[in-house]
Design an enzyme around this catalytic site. Structure first.
Site, PDB file in Angstrom:
ATOM      1  CB  CYS A  72      -0.999  -0.043   1.158  1.00 35.93           C
ATOM      2  SG  CYS A  72      -2.355   1.105   0.941  1.00 35.93           S
ATOM      3  NE  ARG A 101      -9.936   6.431   3.316  1.00 35.31           N
ATOM      4  CZ  ARG A 101      -8.603   6.433   3.446  1.00 35.31           C
ATOM      5  NH1 ARG A 101      -7.927   5.295   3.430  1.00 35.31           N
ATOM      6  NH2 ARG A 101      -7.944   7.542   3.589  1.00 35.31           N
ATOM      7  CG  HIS A 139      -3.357  -3.444   4.312  1.00 30.53           C
ATOM      8  ND1 HIS A 139      -2.155  -2.888   4.687  1.00 30.53           N
ATOM      9  CD2 HIS A 139      -4.019  -2.469   3.637  1.00 30.53           C
ATOM     10  CE1 HIS A 139      -2.112  -1.634   4.265  1.00 30.53           C
ATOM     11  NE2 HIS A 139      -3.222  -1.348   3.615  1.00 30.53           N
TER      12      HIS A 139
HETATM   13  N1  GLN Z   1      -1.877   6.798   2.765  1.00 28.71           N
HETATM   14  C1  GLN Z   1      -2.068   5.986   1.602  1.00 28.71           C
HETATM   15  C2  GLN Z   1      -3.465   6.125   1.000  1.00 28.71           C
HETATM   16  O1  GLN Z   1      -4.422   6.435   1.668  1.00 28.71           O
HETATM   17  C3  GLN Z   1      -1.744   4.543   1.900  1.00 28.71           C
HETATM   18  C4  GLN Z   1      -2.727   3.914   2.854  1.00 28.71           C
HETATM   19  C5  GLN Z   1      -2.291   2.573   3.361  1.00 28.71           C
HETATM   20  O2  GLN Z   1      -1.126   2.236   3.347  1.00 28.71           O
HETATM   21  N2  GLN Z   1      -3.225   1.793   3.833  1.00 28.71           N
HETATM   22  O3  GLN Z   1      -3.600   5.897  -0.191  1.00 28.71           O
END
Ligand code: GLN
Length: 250
Positions: free
Chosen positions: A92, A125, A207
């Site tokens: 990520c 998101r 993840h």
């Molecule tokens: N901050 C990054 C985003 O929101 C990565 C998020 C994460 O590693 N879960 O895209």
């Protein structure tokens, strides 16, 4: 003598949703085969040794990932490790910072440049279960099992010519590329792309931790760390892992 040195890189800034577990999975799967393995933790502002056998980098918040990118660029240890062909797993925010640039904190931030990719911001998101079929690109040629994880990000990662997707999305959003297939005539690699593979780097939005959910990917990294083929690694049957896969992989 330790046979396998596993690098857990910047867990103080990168390591959301249990991503530190990826290093634990590698260590455990090695030890269960009688291979001695240790985790070497490298924190922010500490030099990254370039001679470890495999590297794990997790996800993180925007501000934290800017600090991580700045440190890795200044330090160059991870870059040297990548040039030497040492396997690197990035999750990520880890994926985003290893690219050429990413958006965080309202600005464009330089990435480490190990993946030919840039990450732009999404309006909404991307969150939820994620699944893909491995593309078999580059060093992931031996992967055959579907990949499963959990994603939560605001980034859309656009791959350039030198990077290949790790998987083709079958569930969830993946890299969230916004290209219309018609705009990129002849190049469909962006469509339904999940993660990235370039040189010795394997990166994903998943993840889970991803290596707990995907034992074949864990073993691929172990095999690469040991300089052998995945097929040469003694199989490992772990009942709870098999049950987890049965529950998660649709
Ligand atoms: N901050 C990054 C985003 O929101 C990565 C998020 C994460 O590693 N879960 O895209």
């Amino acid at each position: 003598m330790t046979e396998l040195n596993i690098g857990l890189i910047l867990p103080d800034v990168l390591g959301t949703y249990g991503d530190d577990g990826n290093a634990l999975v590698l260590r455990q799967r090695a030890r269960m085969r009688g291979i001695s393995a240790e985790i070497q933790t490298v924190k922010l502002n500490e030099p990254v040794p370039s001679s470890l056998d495999v590297y794990c980098i997790g996800g993180g918040e925007d501000t934290a990932q800017i600090l991580a990118a700045e440190h890795l660029i200044k330090d160059q240890g991870l870059v040297r490790a990548a040039r030497a062909g040492r396997p690197i797993l990035a999750i990520c925010a880890g994926l985003q910072i290893l690219g050429d640039s990413f958006r965080a904190g309202g600005r464009v931030v330089d990435g480490v440049g190990l993946i030919d990719a840039t990450t732009v911001s999404l309006d909404t998101r991307a969150i939820g279960e994620s699944q893909s079929v491995p593309t078999g690109a580059g060093i992931t040629a031996e992967l055959t099992e579907p990949l499963s994880g959990f994603e939560n990000h605001m980034g859309s990662t656009l791959l350039g010519g030198d990077a290949q997707p790790l998987g083709k999305v079958t569930r969830g959003m993946g890299n969230c590329d916004t290209y219309n297939a018609a705009d990129i005539a002849g190049d469909y690699k962006q469509k339904d792309a999940e993660g990235a593979v370039q040189g010795s780097v394997i990166a994903t939005y998943m993840h889970g931790p991803v290596l707990a959910r995907n034992p074949q990917l864990a073993d691929l990294l172990l095999a690469q760390a040991m300089g052998i083929k995945l097929a040469e690694l003694e199989p490992l049957e772990i009942e709870s892992v098999a049950r987890l896969r049965k529950e998660r992989v649709k």
